[in-house]
Design an enzyme around this catalytic site. Sequence first.
Site, PDB file in Angstrom:
ATOM      1  CD  GLU A   1      -2.957  -1.198   2.178  1.00 21.08           C
ATOM      2  OE1 GLU A   1      -4.176  -1.191   2.069  1.00 21.08           O
ATOM      3  OE2 GLU A   1      -2.256  -1.555   3.164  1.00 21.08           O
TER       4      GLU A   1
ATOM      5  CD  GLU B   1      -3.400  -6.430   3.946  1.00 20.82           C
ATOM      6  OE1 GLU B   1      -2.608  -5.531   4.058  1.00 20.82           O
ATOM      7  OE2 GLU B   1      -3.517  -7.098   2.709  1.00 20.82           O
TER       8      GLU B   1
END
Length: 261
Positions: free
Chosen positions: A115, A135
């Site tokens: 990210e 995730e």
Amino acid sequence: MTSTDTDVEQPLLVSDNDGVRTLTLNRPAARNAVNLDMSKAIDAALTEFDDRRDLTVAVLAANGPTFCAGMDLKAFLRGERPLTPRRGFAGIAQEPPRKPIIAAVDGPAVAGGFEIVLACDMIVAAENAFFALPEVKRGLVAAGGGLLRLPGRLPYHVAMELSLTGKQISARDAERLGLVNKVVAPGTAVATALELAAEIAACGPLAVAATKQILQDSPGWPAEEAFERQAELTTPVRSSADAKEGALAFTEKRAPVWTGS
């Protein structure tokens, strides 16, 4: 880049040279996992970067064999959240710098590390780099901007597969799909990113910043307002001292001397 005994306790190393700011994640023993101190340091370094007239472009690199493993889970379990009020996760995800920033990825960039990379404007990756948003495998959601940015960087179905399975994507596959600008030999990502940064730093800093903003923001502009909104950003640049210097330098067949004004 390598860490030394004098910088080992600093979560972020910052250096400036010829209009380029280099930020180096410096928690190699923790795979550069992001804690609150690192997030605050990145936020402060990017804020100063945007404010400095003598800096045009930044390179984000990392010490050690892993670019970034994401959030520091040990710190998370202690109740720490690596967020800053302005820029969010890692001091960059929610509000990247106004000026261009290049990620120099040598090694894995996963979860929040990916990210961070997606918050950058260009990506130079070593052949040994890979990217992933794992995730979902942990019952979590990639809420640090990964799900917001990935569909705009990859084909929809590829972005969906990577996000829903947590699969890795190699540097070569990322380059083939247009996510990565350049793939280079291991250990050379920073040098290549600095070469790219030098090309950008040779250009007018006001023009560079305005160009980034137009490319970034214009997809959300209504078509009938696009040129008007663009003019709001380009008019101050056209009337700047740097614009005059650029034209004068061209006629005098010399390199321009930018002042950022």
